[in-house]
Design a protein around this motif. Structure first.
Motif, PDB file in Angstrom:
ATOM      1  N   ILE A 188      20.893  23.384 -21.239  1.00 38.83           N
ATOM      2  CA  ILE A 188      19.896  23.301 -22.311  1.00 38.83           C
ATOM      3  C   ILE A 188      18.627  22.693 -21.726  1.00 38.83           C
ATOM      4  O   ILE A 188      18.672  21.682 -21.033  1.00 38.83           O
ATOM      5  N   THR A 189      17.498  23.315 -22.002  1.00 37.57           N
ATOM      6  CA  THR A 189      16.249  22.871 -21.403  1.00 37.57           C
ATOM      7  C   THR A 189      15.753  21.575 -22.045  1.00 37.57           C
ATOM      8  O   THR A 189      15.805  21.417 -23.258  1.00 37.57           O
ATOM      9  N   GLY A 190      15.275  20.663 -21.200  1.00 41.44           N
ATOM     10  CA  GLY A 190      14.588  19.468 -21.687  1.00 41.44           C
ATOM     11  C   GLY A 190      15.510  18.358 -22.134  1.00 41.44           C
ATOM     12  O   GLY A 190      16.732  18.384 -21.938  1.00 41.44           O
ATOM     13  N   ALA A 191      14.913  17.352 -22.774  1.00 41.15           N
ATOM     14  CA  ALA A 191      15.661  16.173 -23.214  1.00 41.15           C
ATOM     15  C   ALA A 191      16.711  16.507 -24.262  1.00 41.15           C
ATOM     16  O   ALA A 191      17.639  15.720 -24.483  1.00 41.15           O
ATOM     17  N   ALA A 192      16.592  17.673 -24.890  1.00 40.01           N
ATOM     18  CA  ALA A 192      17.588  18.087 -25.884  1.00 40.01           C
ATOM     19  C   ALA A 192      18.972  18.231 -25.274  1.00 40.01           C
ATOM     20  O   ALA A 192      19.979  18.224 -25.993  1.00 40.01           O
ATOM     21  N   GLY A 193      19.051  18.356 -23.952  1.00 43.99           N
ATOM     22  CA  GLY A 193      20.349  18.492 -23.307  1.00 43.99           C
ATOM     23  C   GLY A 193      21.069  17.184 -23.061  1.00 43.99           C
ATOM     24  O   GLY A 193      22.234  17.189 -22.627  1.00 43.99           O
ATOM     25  N   LEU A 194      20.418  16.051 -23.333  1.00 41.57           N
ATOM     26  CA  LEU A 194      21.014  14.754 -23.005  1.00 41.57           C
ATOM     27  C   LEU A 194      22.271  14.464 -23.817  1.00 41.57           C
ATOM     28  O   LEU A 194      23.321  14.122 -23.249  1.00 41.57           O
ATOM     29  N   ARG A 195      22.200  14.569 -25.131  1.00 44.81           N
ATOM     30  CA  ARG A 195      23.365  14.239 -25.965  1.00 44.81           C
ATOM     31  C   ARG A 195      24.573  15.138 -25.643  1.00 44.81           C
ATOM     32  O   ARG A 195      25.694  14.628 -25.490  1.00 44.81           O
ATOM     33  N   PRO A 196      24.399  16.469 -25.546  1.00 47.74           N
ATOM     34  CA  PRO A 196      25.560  17.301 -25.187  1.00 47.74           C
ATOM     35  C   PRO A 196      26.134  16.974 -23.806  1.00 47.74           C
ATOM     36  O   PRO A 196      27.352  17.031 -23.617  1.00 47.74           O
ATOM     37  N   THR A 197      25.265  16.617 -22.853  1.00 52.00           N
ATOM     38  CA  THR A 197      25.756  16.241 -21.530  1.00 52.00           C
ATOM     39  C   THR A 197      26.628  14.995 -21.610  1.00 52.00           C
ATOM     40  O   THR A 197      27.723  14.935 -21.035  1.00 52.00           O
ATOM     41  N   LEU A 198      26.158  13.988 -22.321  1.00 53.36           N
ATOM     42  CA  LEU A 198      26.946  12.762 -22.494  1.00 53.36           C
ATOM     43  C   LEU A 198      28.249  13.048 -23.243  1.00 53.36           C
ATOM     44  O   LEU A 198      29.294  12.483 -22.916  1.00 53.36           O
ATOM     45  N   ALA A 199      28.190  13.954 -24.229  1.00 53.92           N
ATOM     46  CA  ALA A 199      29.403  14.300 -24.978  1.00 53.92           C
ATOM     47  C   ALA A 199      30.444  14.941 -24.073  1.00 53.92           C
ATOM     48  O   ALA A 199      31.640  14.661 -24.176  1.00 53.92           O
ATOM     49  N   ALA A 200      29.996  15.815 -23.155  1.00 51.50           N
ATOM     50  CA  ALA A 200      30.921  16.459 -22.229  1.00 51.50           C
ATOM     51  C   ALA A 200      31.569  15.433 -21.304  1.00 51.50           C
ATOM     52  O   ALA A 200      32.784  15.477 -21.049  1.00 51.50           O
ATOM     53  N   LEU A 201      30.787  14.493 -20.806  1.00 55.19           N
ATOM     54  CA  LEU A 201      31.317  13.462 -19.916  1.00 55.19           C
ATOM     55  C   LEU A 201      32.303  12.560 -20.655  1.00 55.19           C
ATOM     56  O   LEU A 201      33.374  12.223 -20.125  1.00 55.19           O
ATOM     57  N   ARG A 202      31.953  12.177 -21.879  1.00 56.61           N
ATOM     58  CA  ARG A 202      32.859  11.331 -22.666  1.00 56.61           C
ATOM     59  C   ARG A 202      34.198  12.021 -22.899  1.00 56.61           C
ATOM     60  O   ARG A 202      35.243  11.372 -22.967  1.00 56.61           O
ATOM     61  N   ALA A 203      34.153  13.342 -23.029  1.00 60.09           N
ATOM     62  CA  ALA A 203      35.374  14.107 -23.287  1.00 60.09           C
ATOM     63  C   ALA A 203      36.182  14.356 -22.021  1.00 60.09           C
ATOM     64  O   ALA A 203      37.230  15.010 -22.070  1.00 60.09           O
ATOM     65  N   GLY A 204      35.700  13.841 -20.894  1.00 55.60           N
ATOM     66  CA  GLY A 204      36.441  13.986 -19.652  1.00 55.60           C
ATOM     67  C   GLY A 204      36.263  15.317 -18.962  1.00 55.60           C
ATOM     68  O   GLY A 204      37.134  15.754 -18.206  1.00 55.60           O
ATOM     69  N   ARG A 205      35.124  15.965 -19.197  1.00 56.75           N
ATOM     70  CA  ARG A 205      34.847  17.251 -18.558  1.00 56.75           C
ATOM     71  C   ARG A 205      33.946  17.056 -17.348  1.00 56.75           C
ATOM     72  O   ARG A 205      32.954  16.318 -17.413  1.00 56.75           O
ATOM     73  N   ASP A 206      34.250  17.730 -16.245  1.00 56.63           N
ATOM     74  CA  ASP A 206      33.293  17.806 -15.151  1.00 56.63           C
ATOM     75  C   ASP A 206      32.061  18.557 -15.656  1.00 56.63           C
ATOM     76  O   ASP A 206      32.189  19.563 -16.367  1.00 56.63           O
ATOM     77  N   VAL A 207      30.883  18.091 -15.271  1.00 56.71           N
ATOM     78  CA  VAL A 207      29.642  18.719 -15.731  1.00 56.71           C
ATOM     79  C   VAL A 207      28.919  19.368 -14.560  1.00 56.71           C
ATOM     80  O   VAL A 207      28.604  18.704 -13.563  1.00 56.71           O
ATOM     81  N   ALA A 208      28.693  20.672 -14.676  1.00 52.51           N
ATOM     82  CA  ALA A 208      27.809  21.392 -13.763  1.00 52.51           C
ATOM     83  C   ALA A 208      26.415  21.250 -14.354  1.00 52.51           C
ATOM     84  O   ALA A 208      26.111  21.830 -15.398  1.00 52.51           O
ATOM     85  N   LEU A 209      25.575  20.447 -13.731  1.00 56.98           N
ATOM     86  CA  LEU A 209      24.333  20.006 -14.358  1.00 56.98           C
ATOM     87  C   LEU A 209      23.131  20.830 -13.925  1.00 56.98           C
ATOM     88  O   LEU A 209      22.692  20.769 -12.776  1.00 56.98           O
TER      89      LEU A 209
END
Length: 395
Positions: A103-124
């Motif tokens: 997701i482009t821009g700062a709008a991607g911050l919350r979903p990125t943190l949600a993925a990490l909290r859920a224990g998912r590896d993140v391809a950033l």
């Protein structure tokens, strides 16, 4: 060879990176599977992706687009989430082990943190998450015991060069920059630049915002900040060199004087595939690099006098705390104003510099600190653009 399929969530599936990721996944059945797709408002493209990839669930963040496209999407047999926060929910979707954050821009911050909290590896691919909240994001990854795997071609190159190396072997990281479409232009000519010219990148096929960032060199500045958090090195050990051919994507200078690099065609499918398949490699999806056809590889120092955004990013990184979040938010607003015809091309750097100069950085203790700084910077940037006078701030 992987013995089982990797389930992938694509956040930002209808954007440039998301579309290329969808292509990579479609070409690797049995290795990769799209379990969920999140988009902003492009329901038509999302519907095409659903028919091609057959995910379990999709999301449209824009409520109006969600209402319009929900019936057609549901007829395809997928669960449909609509509205703000839908991407966050998909980031933790069951059955996924890797989340592509595009997701482009700062709008991607919350979903990125949600993925990490859920224990998912993140391809950033959403560099703004690390720019605005690097300490928070890396702390969350460490707490969850998961990995952040870079997708940007430059950071992917550095990541690949660093595999198997201990920290004391590494002296310096070097990011390469194409120089954008206006490399070599005199400063006075930039006042006549149009949005159509700025989004016409000489080597890469990218979205409008990142193309403008490449033209101003802000993209490289954001990448310097991202590299600091990805690789744990200070700004003094992260350099930038202009490389117009975009064949060398990143270099690592080693303690014994050797330099290693990754060379590849300027095609984002390779770093996307690497991030989704890591720690393994997938089959070739891109053209072979023909160095004889390329002919020559050239390098030069960035022109930060004409393109000051790179220096602004180093300045924000040195200031620390909330300064990088302010830099990022002011830049997003200034680029949007430029693309809308309300700000000149040089006005982007002038606006960002003025907002950054007016900010007094504070420590980042939580997400609220980042969001507050982001909102303040956006208000400041909009006000300056509306007033028609970005103000002082550049050296």
């Amino acid at each position: 060879m992987a013995d089982r399929e990797t389930g992938v969530v694509i956040l930002g599936s209808t954007g440039s990176i998301g579309r290329q990721a969808a292509e990579v996944i479609a070409r690797m059945p049995g290795r990769l599977r799209a379990v969920a797709l999140a988009a902003g408002r492009d329901g038509a493209r999302l519907l095409e992706q659903v028919r091609r990839l057959r995910p379990e669930a999709v999301a449209l963040e824009d409520p109006e687009a969600g209402r319009a496209w929900r019936p057609a999407l549901e007829r395809e047999g997928v669960k449909v989430l609509v509205g703000p926060g839908a991407a966050e929910e998909l980031a933790a979707w069951p059955g996924a082990t890797r989340v592509l954050s595009a997701i482009t821009g700062a709008a991607g911050l919350r979903p990125t943190l949600a993925a990490l909290r859920a224990g998912r590896d993140v391809a950033l691919a959403n560099k703004e998450s690390l720019v605005a909240a690097g300490a928070l994001v890396t702390r969350q990854a460490a707490a969850a015991g998961v990995r952040i795997i870079p997708v940007d071609s430059e950071h992917s190159a550095l990541f690949q060069c660093l595999q198997g190396r201990s920290p004391d072997e590494v002296e310096r990281l070097v990011l390469t920059a194409s120089g954008g479409p206006f490399r070599g232009w005199p400063a006075e000519a930039l006042h006549r630049v149009t949005p159509e010219q700025a989004v016409r990148h000489p080597n890469w096929s990218m979205g409008a915002k990142i193309s403008v960032d490449s033209a101003t060199l802000m993209n490289k500045g954001l990448e310097v900040i991202e590299a600091r958090w990805l690789f744990g090195l200070p700004a003094s050990r992260i350099g930038v060199v202009v490389h117009p051919q975009s064949v060398v994507h990143g270099l690592v200078e080693l303690a014994d004087g050797a330099t290693v690099a990754v060379l590849a065609p300027p095609d984002m499918r390779q770093p996307i595939q690497y991030a989704l398949c890591y720690p393994e490699r997938g089959p070739r999806l891109v053209e072979r690099l023909d160095l004889a056809a390329v002919g020559k590889l050239t390098f030069e120092e960035p022109d930060t006098r004409t393109f000051p955004c790179l220096d602004l990013a180093y300045r924000a990184l040195e200031a620390g705390g909330t300064a990088p979040a302010v830099l990022n938010a002011a830049n997003e607003e200034a680029v949007a104003a430029f693309l809308a015809g309300r700000l000149s091309f040089p006005g982007i750097a002038e606006t960002v510099a003025a907002v950054l100069a007016a900010h007094r950085p504070r420590p980042v203790t939580g997400l609220d600190d980042v969001l507050e700084a982001d909102a303040w910077a956006r208000d400041q940037a909009r006000a300056r653009v509306a007033a028609g006078a970005p103000g002082p701030g550049l050296r």
